[in-house]
Design a protein around this motif. Structure first.
Motif, PDB file in Angstrom:
ATOM      1  N   ASN A 147      34.703  30.999  47.659  1.00 19.90           N
ATOM      2  CA  ASN A 147      35.263  29.645  47.607  1.00 19.90           C
ATOM      3  C   ASN A 147      36.384  29.529  48.622  1.00 19.90           C
ATOM      4  OD1 ASN A 147      33.535  28.699  45.667  1.00 19.90           O
ATOM      5  ND2 ASN A 147      34.968  28.839  43.968  1.00 19.90           N
ATOM      6  N   CYS A 148      37.544  29.006  48.175  1.00 19.03           N
ATOM      7  CA  CYS A 148      38.629  28.749  49.126  1.00 19.03           C
ATOM      8  C   CYS A 148      39.502  29.976  49.381  1.00 19.03           C
ATOM      9  CB  CYS A 148      39.512  27.619  48.596  1.00 19.03           C
ATOM     10  SG  CYS A 148      40.409  28.081  47.094  1.00 19.03           S
ATOM     11  N   GLY A 149      39.365  30.993  48.583  1.00 23.33           N
ATOM     12  CA  GLY A 149      40.227  32.168  48.749  1.00 23.33           C
ATOM     13  C   GLY A 149      41.241  32.257  47.617  1.00 23.33           C
ATOM     14  N   LYS A 150      41.746  31.084  47.179  1.00 24.31           N
ATOM     15  CA  LYS A 150      42.771  31.091  46.122  1.00 24.31           C
ATOM     16  C   LYS A 150      42.149  31.319  44.744  1.00 24.31           C
ATOM     17  CE  LYS A 150      44.849  27.332  47.895  1.00 24.31           C
ATOM     18  NZ  LYS A 150      45.330  26.002  47.645  1.00 24.31           N
ATOM     19  N   CYS A 151      40.958  30.779  44.540  1.00 24.71           N
ATOM     20  CA  CYS A 151      40.381  30.825  43.186  1.00 24.71           C
ATOM     21  C   CYS A 151      39.277  31.880  43.038  1.00 24.71           C
ATOM     22  CB  CYS A 151      39.809  29.451  42.829  1.00 24.71           C
ATOM     23  SG  CYS A 151      38.450  28.956  43.921  1.00 24.71           S
ATOM     24  N   ASP A 152      38.949  32.557  44.127  1.00 22.17           N
ATOM     25  CA  ASP A 152      37.761  33.425  44.114  1.00 22.17           C
ATOM     26  C   ASP A 152      37.798  34.489  43.005  1.00 22.17           C
ATOM     27  OD1 ASP A 152      37.977  32.101  46.623  1.00 22.17           O
ATOM     28  OD2 ASP A 152      36.347  33.351  47.354  1.00 22.17           O
ATOM     29  N   LYS A 153      38.977  35.114  42.881  1.00 18.30           N
ATOM     30  CA  LYS A 153      39.072  36.220  41.914  1.00 18.30           C
ATOM     31  C   LYS A 153      38.766  35.755  40.497  1.00 18.30           C
ATOM     32  CE  LYS A 153      41.702  40.272  42.823  1.00 18.30           C
ATOM     33  NZ  LYS A 153      42.964  40.656  43.410  1.00 18.30           N
ATOM     34  N   LYS A 154      39.393  34.643  40.113  1.00 12.96           N
ATOM     35  CA  LYS A 154      39.175  34.201  38.726  1.00 12.96           C
ATOM     36  C   LYS A 154      37.745  33.682  38.511  1.00 12.96           C
ATOM     37  CE  LYS A 154      41.446  29.787  39.134  1.00 12.96           C
ATOM     38  NZ  LYS A 154      42.547  28.975  39.197  1.00 12.96           N
ATOM     39  N   VAL A 155      37.169  33.093  39.554  1.00 14.45           N
ATOM     40  CA  VAL A 155      35.781  32.626  39.402  1.00 14.45           C
ATOM     41  C   VAL A 155      34.840  33.843  39.292  1.00 14.45           C
ATOM     42  CG1 VAL A 155      33.929  31.241  40.403  1.00 14.45           C
ATOM     43  CG2 VAL A 155      36.288  30.496  40.656  1.00 14.45           C
ATOM     44  N   LEU A 156      35.105  34.847  40.114  1.00 17.40           N
ATOM     45  CA  LEU A 156      34.274  36.064  40.044  1.00 17.40           C
ATOM     46  C   LEU A 156      34.383  36.734  38.677  1.00 17.40           C
ATOM     47  CD1 LEU A 156      34.992  37.476  43.602  1.00 17.40           C
ATOM     48  CD2 LEU A 156      32.722  36.915  42.705  1.00 17.40           C
ATOM     49  N   ASN A 157      35.615  36.743  38.145  1.00 20.16           N
ATOM     50  CA  ASN A 157      35.812  37.323  36.800  1.00 20.16           C
ATOM     51  C   ASN A 157      35.028  36.561  35.746  1.00 20.16           C
ATOM     52  OD1 ASN A 157      37.278  39.575  37.075  1.00 20.16           O
ATOM     53  ND2 ASN A 157      39.272  38.519  37.031  1.00 20.16           N
ATOM     54  N   ALA A 158      35.044  35.235  35.879  1.00 26.16           N
ATOM     55  CA  ALA A 158      34.313  34.408  34.908  1.00 26.16           C
ATOM     56  C   ALA A 158      32.820  34.732  34.970  1.00 26.16           C
ATOM     57  CB  ALA A 158      34.556  32.929  35.207  1.00 26.16           C
ATOM     58  N   ILE A 159      32.294  34.920  36.171  1.00 25.22           N
ATOM     59  CA  ILE A 159      30.862  35.227  36.329  1.00 25.22           C
ATOM     60  C   ILE A 159      30.562  36.598  35.710  1.00 25.22           C
ATOM     61  CG2 ILE A 159      29.048  35.728  38.044  1.00 25.22           C
ATOM     62  CD1 ILE A 159      30.425  33.608  39.863  1.00 25.22           C
ATOM     63  N   LYS A 160      31.456  37.529  35.942  1.00 21.54           N
ATOM     64  CA  LYS A 160      31.279  38.882  35.385  1.00 21.54           C
ATOM     65  C   LYS A 160      31.281  38.837  33.853  1.00 21.54           C
ATOM     66  CE  LYS A 160      32.659  43.323  37.062  1.00 21.54           C
ATOM     67  NZ  LYS A 160      33.621  44.048  37.837  1.00 21.54           N
TER      68      LYS A 160
END
Ligand code: SF4
Ligand SMILES: [Zn+2]
Length: 322
Positions: free
Chosen positions: A275-288
Motif C-alpha cells: 500500500n502506501c508504506g504507512k499502513c502496510d505492516k498492520k494490513v499484512l498482520n490482519a491478513i496473517k
C-alpha cells in the motif's frame, strides 16, 4: 513453439545451484486448530514446465539443480534430523512432488514413511495426480496451482501450459483418491488492472468453490529473471495493492465455506503486494491473523487514507491504460 512460450524461456538464466534443503517451522491450521508445521523445500530438478517455457511470474527454477536419487535421499535424511514431530509436514520442490522425474516413486514413499506427521501437504501440477494411488495410507493435501480459472488469463497472462478443464480433471482425481485439495490462485496476473484482478480472482473462486478444501491466494511478487520482473522494471506492472488482497479475501469469505489463506511474499516491499508504506505492516498482520483464525473481523479493523487512492485507481486505471 508459440511466441509467448519462447519469450518466457529466453528470459531465464540458470545461475544459482542450491543443493541443501531449506527448512523452517510455522503455524498452520489442522481441523480448525492452530498446530506446528515443518516446512521442507527439497532441491530437485524442478518443474518440467519451467524448463520447457514456464509461468511468467515464476522464478523458482533458480532454486533447482540436477539432483539424482542419492542427492534427494541425502536431503530427506538431513531434514529428518531436524524434525520435531510437527503435526503437519509440508514438502515443496519448486515443481511437482508427484513427478517421478523430480522425485523417484520409492523416495516419495520413503518420505511419507519416515516423517510421522498427521498430515502432509505436497504440491503438484495436474499432470501427475495419478501417482497419488501409491499413497492410500496417508493423509495428504495436494496443493495444485490453478492461478486463474479463466483460460485467456491462463494462456496469455500466465503462460500456465494448461487450460482450466485440464486442471479440473486433476482436481477431481485428487478428490476421488480421498485426498484434500488446496488451490493456489494468483492475485493480479500481469496485464490485468487492479479491478480486473479482483474480478478474475472472484470468478476463479466461483469456479472452484465446490472442489477446494482450501483456497490459498498468492498476490504476485516480483521474482528475479522473469518476464514479470522485466515488465516491473519498465513500469508496466505493479504488484497488487494490499487493499485489493483484503477486498478479495472479504468477498471470498462471503461465497466460500472452506479454509481461506493468503501468504503475502515480499509484503510491504516494492517487489511485493503493498500500500502506501504507512499502513502496510498492520494490513499484512490482519491478513496473517485472518489466515490463521478465518475471522473476517480481522480484515475489517484496518484502514488508512491511501484507501481512497486505491479506490480511485480501481475506477480510472482502465482509462489510463487506454
Ligand atoms: S508456477 Fe509452478 S507450474 Fe509454473 S513454472 Fe513455476 S513451478 Fe512450474
Ligand atoms: Zn496506507
Amino acid at each position: 513453439m508459440k511466441e509467448l512460450e519462447k519469450f518466457a524461456k529466453e528470459k531465464k538464466e540458470y545461475r544459482k545451484k542450491v543443493k541443501k534443503p531449506r527448512i523452517w517451522r510455522e503455524k498452520d491450521l489442522l481441523d480448525g486448530k492452530v498446530v506446528n508445521a515443518f516446512v521442507l523445500i527439497l532441491r530437485t530438478k524442478g518443474c518440467y514446465w519451467a524448463k520447457k517455457s514456464g509461468c511468467l511470474m515464476c522464478g523458482y527454477y533458480k532454486e533447482t539443480y540436477d539432483a539424482e536419487y542419492e542427492d534427494i535421499k541425502r536431503q530427506i535424511d538431513m531434514a529428518y534430523k531436524e524434525y520435531k514431530n510437527e503435526e503437519i509436514v509440508k514438502i515443496f520442490t519448486s515443481g511437482s512432488f508427484l513427478d517421478e522425474q523430480e522425485i523417484p516413486k520409492d523416495l516419495q514413499l520413503y518420505l511419507f514413511k519416515k516423517f510421522k506427521a498427521k498430515k502432509f501437504i505436497i504440491e503438484s501440477r495436474p499432470e501427475f495426480i495419478d501417482n497419488l494411488e501409491n499413497f492410500k495410507d496417508y493423509r495428504i493435501e495436494v496443493a495444485m496451482g490453478l492461478e486463474s480459472a479463466n483460460d485467456v488469463v491462463l494462456e496469455y497472462c500466465i503462460n500456465k501450459g494448461f487450460k482450466f478443464n485440464d486442471w479440473k480433471k486433476g482436481a477431481e482425481k485428487v478428490i476421488s483418491f480421498g485426498k484434500e485439495l488446496k488451490v493456489y490462485l494468483l492475485i493480479k496476473p500481469p496485464f490485468l488492472t487492479e479491478k480486473q484482478a479482483i474480478m478474475d480472482a472472484l470468478y476463479s473462486v466461483e469456479k472452484i468453490k465446490d472442489l477446494a478444501n482450501t483456497i490459498s491466494f498468492n498476490p504476485v511478487s516480483i521474482h528475479s529473471k522473469t518476464v514479470v520482473e522485466m515488465m516491473w522494471r519498465k513500469k508496466l506492472y505493479r504488484p497488487p495493492w494490499l487493499w485489493t488482497v483484503i477486498d478479495i479475501l472479504k468477498k471470498t469469505k462471503e461465497i466460500y465455506n472452506g479454509v481461506i489463506k493468503c501468504d503475502v511474499v515480499a509484503g510491504g516491499k516494492e517487489r511485493g503486494s503493498h500500500n502506501c508504506g504507512k499502513c502496510d505492516k498492520k494490513v499484512l498482520n490482519a491478513i496473517k491473523e485472518f489466515s490463521l483464525t478465518q475471522d473476517e473481523k480481522k480484515l475489517e479493523k484496518v484502514d488508512c487514507e491511501c484507501k481512497e487512492e486505491w479506490l480511485d485507481i480501481l475506477e480510472i486505471e482502465r482509462f489510463l491504460k487506454g
